[in-house]
Design an enzyme around this catalytic site. Structure first.
Site, PDB file in Angstrom:
ATOM      1  N   GLU A 122       0.846  -1.187   0.000  1.00  0.00           N
ATOM      2  CA  GLU A 122       0.000   0.000   0.000  1.00  0.00           C
ATOM      3  C   GLU A 122       0.884   1.240   0.000  1.00  0.00           C
ATOM      4  O   GLU A 122       1.809   1.346   0.802  1.00  0.00           O
ATOM      5  CB  GLU A 122      -0.918   0.031   1.232  1.00  0.00           C
ATOM      6  CG  GLU A 122      -1.876   1.197   1.184  1.00  0.00           C
ATOM      7  CD  GLU A 122      -2.833   1.260   2.372  1.00  0.00           C
ATOM      8  OE1 GLU A 122      -3.595   2.224   2.430  1.00  0.00           O
ATOM      9  OE2 GLU A 122      -2.817   0.358   3.225  1.00  0.00           O
ATOM     10  N   GLY A 262       3.202   2.118  10.451  1.00  0.00           N
ATOM     11  CA  GLY A 262       3.002   1.457  11.731  1.00  0.00           C
ATOM     12  C   GLY A 262       2.680  -0.009  11.545  1.00  0.00           C
ATOM     13  O   GLY A 262       3.208  -0.865  12.251  1.00  0.00           O
ATOM     14  N   GLU A 265      -2.671  -3.889   6.900  1.00  0.00           N
ATOM     15  CA  GLU A 265      -3.799  -4.795   7.107  1.00  0.00           C
ATOM     16  C   GLU A 265      -3.965  -5.864   6.039  1.00  0.00           C
ATOM     17  O   GLU A 265      -5.079  -6.351   5.805  1.00  0.00           O
ATOM     18  CB  GLU A 265      -5.097  -3.970   7.186  1.00  0.00           C
ATOM     19  CG  GLU A 265      -5.548  -3.325   5.875  1.00  0.00           C
ATOM     20  CD  GLU A 265      -5.052  -1.911   5.657  1.00  0.00           C
ATOM     21  OE1 GLU A 265      -5.654  -1.195   4.845  1.00  0.00           O
ATOM     22  OE2 GLU A 265      -4.055  -1.526   6.296  1.00  0.00           O
ATOM     23  N   ASN A 266      -2.873  -6.285   5.383  1.00  0.00           N
ATOM     24  CA  ASN A 266      -2.972  -7.321   4.355  1.00  0.00           C
ATOM     25  C   ASN A 266      -3.906  -8.447   4.810  1.00  0.00           C
ATOM     26  O   ASN A 266      -3.838  -8.896   5.945  1.00  0.00           O
ATOM     27  CB  ASN A 266      -1.588  -7.926   4.069  1.00  0.00           C
ATOM     28  CG  ASN A 266      -0.510  -6.873   4.045  1.00  0.00           C
ATOM     29  OD1 ASN A 266      -0.474  -6.027   3.177  1.00  0.00           O
ATOM     30  ND2 ASN A 266       0.373  -6.928   5.038  1.00  0.00           N
ATOM     31  N   HIS A 298      -6.644  -1.570  15.181  1.00  0.00           N
ATOM     32  CA  HIS A 298      -6.849  -0.832  13.929  1.00  0.00           C
ATOM     33  C   HIS A 298      -6.703  -1.750  12.726  1.00  0.00           C
ATOM     34  O   HIS A 298      -7.578  -1.778  11.837  1.00  0.00           O
ATOM     35  CB  HIS A 298      -5.840   0.317  13.851  1.00  0.00           C
ATOM     36  CG  HIS A 298      -5.964   1.157  12.625  1.00  0.00           C
ATOM     37  ND1 HIS A 298      -6.688   2.321  12.592  1.00  0.00           N
ATOM     38  CD2 HIS A 298      -5.455   1.004  11.371  1.00  0.00           C
ATOM     39  CE1 HIS A 298      -6.632   2.852  11.376  1.00  0.00           C
ATOM     40  NE2 HIS A 298      -5.874   2.072  10.622  1.00  0.00           N
ATOM     41  N   GLU A 299      -5.620  -2.519  12.683  1.00  0.00           N
ATOM     42  CA  GLU A 299      -5.400  -3.387  11.523  1.00  0.00           C
ATOM     43  C   GLU A 299      -6.428  -4.514  11.474  1.00  0.00           C
ATOM     44  O   GLU A 299      -6.862  -4.908  10.385  1.00  0.00           O
ATOM     45  CB  GLU A 299      -3.976  -3.957  11.544  1.00  0.00           C
ATOM     46  CG  GLU A 299      -2.869  -2.916  11.618  1.00  0.00           C
ATOM     47  CD  GLU A 299      -3.001  -1.789  10.606  1.00  0.00           C
ATOM     48  OE1 GLU A 299      -3.492  -2.035   9.482  1.00  0.00           O
ATOM     49  OE2 GLU A 299      -2.621  -0.653  10.936  1.00  0.00           O
ATOM     50  N   HIS A 302      -9.675  -3.201  10.081  1.00  0.00           N
ATOM     51  CA  HIS A 302      -9.597  -3.007   8.632  1.00  0.00           C
ATOM     52  C   HIS A 302     -10.139  -4.214   7.864  1.00  0.00           C
ATOM     53  O   HIS A 302     -10.483  -4.088   6.685  1.00  0.00           O
ATOM     54  CB  HIS A 302      -8.146  -2.771   8.202  1.00  0.00           C
ATOM     55  CG  HIS A 302      -7.780  -1.330   8.044  1.00  0.00           C
ATOM     56  ND1 HIS A 302      -8.574  -0.422   7.386  1.00  0.00           N
ATOM     57  CD2 HIS A 302      -6.673  -0.643   8.427  1.00  0.00           C
ATOM     58  CE1 HIS A 302      -7.983   0.761   7.377  1.00  0.00           C
ATOM     59  NE2 HIS A 302      -6.830   0.661   8.010  1.00  0.00           N
ATOM     60  N   GLU A 321      -9.489   4.708   6.180  1.00  0.00           N
ATOM     61  CA  GLU A 321      -8.611   5.083   7.296  1.00  0.00           C
ATOM     62  C   GLU A 321      -9.323   5.924   8.346  1.00  0.00           C
ATOM     63  O   GLU A 321      -9.178   5.682   9.542  1.00  0.00           O
ATOM     64  CB  GLU A 321      -7.368   5.803   6.770  1.00  0.00           C
ATOM     65  CG  GLU A 321      -6.460   4.935   5.915  1.00  0.00           C
ATOM     66  CD  GLU A 321      -5.927   3.705   6.635  1.00  0.00           C
ATOM     67  OE1 GLU A 321      -6.065   3.605   7.876  1.00  0.00           O
ATOM     68  OE2 GLU A 321      -5.372   2.823   5.940  1.00  0.00           O
TER      69      GLU A 321
END
Length: 856
Positions: A122, A262, A265-266, A298-299, A302, A321
């Protein structure tokens, strides 16, 4: 120099092709990697004769169209593209290419972090792996096979679920991963290495078992348990709050040291900067633990707000985001302290995003153009984007917002969408049409922070609130229109009792709100909970009263901060210290409230906060006034501060419960205030705390205090810290940050010398951020009158741009307050930035930032 062409939202066109499936075969060797990419492609637009793929820095080996090997007359290779001529309506395209991950210092695409192969795609890294339609609206099903030496790389990871694995005859092995969920290429990932792991499992609400793994360098496994707990907490929260279950058999996280961001989120394979995974009490602060909890969540969040539903193009970045930041903020608030989390979120917004909004780099949360999309991973897109979502939540209410989110998930699952689609879901549940979504959309397309000028009056039992929106022009001076936002207000009687609370909706440039039936003029509590990301300006402020009586925790904090800001500004004009402020500060010292919240109430304004209130920024009087205020407070309340310190200083306590974290926060606030006295008593307290405390939180605060007030004990503690932790890169980031943030004379020389330390490596983003990046935020020395700070950072930008353009452009952002400085500093900056921008082969990342600052 790279291509500096501007990409505009208005030029977006749907792709004329779709990739039905993509099979990737990776052959990993020490010197190179061979990638074989087989795509099944369909033509969507009959007018398209040729397919143009994105491709960057790849060595092409073979190309097959429907199993027919093509010669070079059937395709064309350019610096950033690969075109195959005369393709049929449906076809198989197989491309074999070679790449060299060990030479990839940009850390985009496939690269090596130490001995680990990993990826970061990304926003546009996949084109560095293989030619592809590398855009977020091209969603395909991926099958990935990885082949590598089994002894060196026993762990081979990909997206989705593991499909098969077996050993090969030559000491190598291969593993195949299949992801059943269509995804864009930016969510693709592989990892190969000799890694340690901790494992657990999670049972979803529908009783599906999910295998959980966190991979890291061997020997660091014990530092992964807090991250695992955070992951499971996030999975539970998302099920309960949004009804979202995880959708694969396995969820893998991998921690690596060299990472630009940081985390990422793959799908099913999150790759993390190790800073946001590895932690124990000896090597991580309380803030580090909270950061891990937030980023892990957070990830994971996602998976639905970013993966299952992704953005149609990169102009829609805030769609995933901003929404996901809002979700992770709510998660952290629910697990910890609501009031502390809200204040910390607003502090971060003001420190970073408000500064960005007031600079030449101001942009809407949905930008309309860019040269490099990497430059729009900004606080505006993320944090201001989250505040926009929060306003929708406030306007709709909890239940209707959840209903709208359910509709959003149901309608757009598996699709690449726009912010307009999200707002459609919000409007569909707003049957009463309370929200003017047409006007609300301005938050997506207008830049800058609106100011709300507030006047009030009282007559015959009627209290009138007169509001005026002052909306800044765009950077190009185009006028912008009034915003639509919720404004929570409270009316408080002179006895301190709450009269009423109401949510107003502000939508006009000027409007009035009337409250009837009051016995006397009330005290106004405005923008409660920071209901809108605006700046409030009032004719008369009742800070002391609100600090005592307001029940809203944010406004109480805001009043304390605003009172301290105004007091400091008066000191900048050589006025006497406001006695009422001292009394109010003393009142807070005696408050019986949650300890972490009390520590925030006692926090004095940052240099950045003071800077933002000046038309022309001059740091010298700001520092002098702030230092004077700290000394006056410490002198006046020395005994109380010492009592607070002694009561809550428990050096052997390393627990992470709310009370323990609060005690550390409060006693360390007291120690920092006392340090302004620079007395032997305080030096001894700090040195003893450094030596005896078991937590990194206490150790780092003590080290920072000593570094800033005494070269002797500070030097002893720094040397001890270095010897103790020199083999741990994550902790050494703290060491370099303390040196770079120091307020003692000679900091620039110490920063320059630190670059020669064997621990420092300019190819590792965390180390660059901790040394050069932190120095660039050290306003006292970065903005030195002789220009030495500017020259140093400008030289680093040129040097690092050749290694990692994303890191270089991040450093260039330090100059964004250029337009607010006095003429001498502006001249010094202009000289350095003109030198940078004239550098041969400057990246488009860095060029875009500097050209905006200089308005080229």
């Amino acid at each position: 120099m790279s291509d500096m062409s501007v990409i505009c939202l208005k030029d977006y066109k749907k792709c004329g092709f779709e990739v039905e499936s993509c099979e990737l075969y990776f052959e990993l060797f020490e010197e190179f990697v061979i990638v074989t990419n087989t795509m099944e492609i369909n033509k969507l637009d009959a007018q398209e004769k040729h397919i143009k793929l994105d491709s960057q820095e790849l060595e092409l080996l073979e190309v097959y169209l429907n199993d027919l090997k093509l010669n070079d007359t059937r395709y064309d290779i350019q610096e950033e593209s690969f075109t195959v001529y005369n393709v049929p309506n449906s076809f198989s395209l197989k491309i074999k290419n070679k790449l060299y991950p060990q030479n990839n210092t940009e850390l985009e695409g496939l690269y090596k972090s130490g001995s680990i192969f990993c990826t970061q795609n990304e926003p546009e890294g996949f084109r560095r792996i293989t030619p592809y339609l590398d855009r977020p609206d091209i969603m395909s099903v991926f099958t990935t096979t990885i082949v590598a030496d089994k002894e060196r790389y026993p762990v081979l990871l990909g997206n989705g679920n593991k499909q098969s694995s077996h050993d090969l005859a030559d000491g190598r092995h291969e593993v195949t991963w299949f992801d059943p969920h269509p995804k864009p290429s930016y969510l693709f990932a592989i990892v190969a290495g000799d890694l340690g792991v901790i494992s657990d499992e999670f049972i979803t609400a529908s009783q599906t078992k999910v295998e959980l793994n966190i991979y890291c360098d061997k020997g660091a496994e014990s530092k992964c348990f807090f991250a695992m707990k955070s992951l499971k907490d996030a999975m539970i929260w998302d099920e309960q709050k949004y009804g979202r279950e995880y959708d694969l058999d396995v969820y893998n996280i991998v921690a690596v040291d060299s990472f630009n961001m940081g985390a990422m989120e793959n799908k099913g394979l999150n790759i993390f900067n190790s800073h946001y995974v590895l932690a124990d009490e000896d090597k991580a602060t309380d803030a580090d633990f909270m950061g891990i909890q937030s980023v892990i969540a957070h990830e994971y969040f996602h998976n639905w707000t970013g993966n299952r539903i992704t953005c149609c193009d990169w102009f829609e970045l805030t769609l995933k985001e901003g929404l996901t930041v809002f979700r992770d903020q709510c998660f952290s608030a629910d697990l910890n302290s609501q009031e502390v989390q809200r204040i910390e979120d607003v502090k971060g917004l003001r420190e970073r995003q408000f500064v960005e909004d007031a600079s030449p780099m101001a942009h809407p949360i949905q930008p309309d153009s860019y040269i490099s999309i990497n430059n729009f991973y900004t606080s505006t897109v993320y944090e201001k984007g989250a505040e926009v979502i929060r306003m929708l939540h406030t306007l709709l209410g909890e239940s209707r917002f959840r209903e709208a989110m359910d509709l959003y998930f149901k309608t757009f699952d598996g699709r690449a969408v726009r912010t307009g689609d999200f707002l459609w879901a919000m409007s569909e549940v707003d049957k009463e049409k309370r929200v003017d979504f047409t006007q609300f959309k301005r938050w997506y397309h207008q830049s800058g922070t609106p100011i709300l000028e507030v006047k009030d009056s009282f007559c015959d039992g009627v209290y009138t609130l007169d509001l005026k929106q002052v909306v800044p022009n765009k950077v190009d001076e185009i006028k912008q229109e009034p915003f639509y936002f919720p404004l929570k207000v409270g009316l408080i009687g002179s006895d301190g009792k709450e009269i009423k609370e109401e949510m107003l909706v502000v939508s006009k440039e000027e409007e009035s709100f009337v409250f009837e039936g009051l016995e006397a003029k009330p005290y106004l509590s405005i923008n409660r909970g920071f209901s809108a990301p605006i700046i409030i300006k009032q004719e008369k402020n009742e800070y002391a009263f609100l600090m005592k009586h307001d029940k809203d925790s944010f406004v109480k904090y805001e009043s304390a901060q605003s009172f301290a800001l105004e007091t400091t500004e008066k000191l900048m004009e050589s006025a006497e210290l406001d006695a009422e402020f001292l009394n109010s500060f003393g009142y807070v010292l005696d408050l019986d409230v949650e300890l972490s919240y009390k520590a925030l109430l006692l926090e004095l304004p940052s240099i950045s906060s003071l800077m933002q209130r000046q038309k022309v920024v001059d740091f010298t009087p700001i520092y002098k006034a702030k230092e004077r205020l700290e000394r006056e407070i410490a002198t006046e309340f020395k005994e109380k501060l010492l009592d607070i310190y002694r009561l809550h200083h428990k050096p052997k306590n390393k627990e992470l419960d709310t009370v323990s974290v609060g005690e550390r926060a409060l006693k360390n606030r007291a120690l920092r205030l006392l340090s302004s006295l620079e007395s032997r008593e305080v030096i001894d307290l700090a040195y003893k705390q450094y030596q005896e405390s078991l937590t990194m939180t206490d150790r780092v605060v003590a080290l920072d205090v000593l570094e800033n007030i005494t070269s002797h004990e500070g030097g002893l503690a720094l040397d001890d810290f270095y010897e103790r932790y020199k083999d741990d890169t994550l902790v050494m980031n703290k060491y370099f940050s303390i040196i770079a943030a120091s307020q003692r004379e000679g900091v620039l020389l110490r920063v320059i010398a630190s670059q020669d330390d064997e621990v420092y490596d300019k190819r590792v983003p965390n180390l660059v951020r901790s040394l050069v990046g932190v120095f660039a935020k050290n306003y006292k020395y970065f903005h030195a009158a002789d220009g030495s700070g500017y020259a140093f950072v400008a030289d680093k930008i040129i040097e690092i741009d050749k290694i990692n353009a994303q890191m270089a452009s991040g450093l260039a952002s330090a100059f964004k307050i250029y337009n607010r400085l006095n003429q001498n500093n502006k001249n010094l900056i202009k000289k350095e930035l003109e030198c940078v921008i004239s550098t041969h082969s400057l990246s488009k990342n860095t060029y875009e930032i500097i050209s905006k600052i200089l308005k080229i």
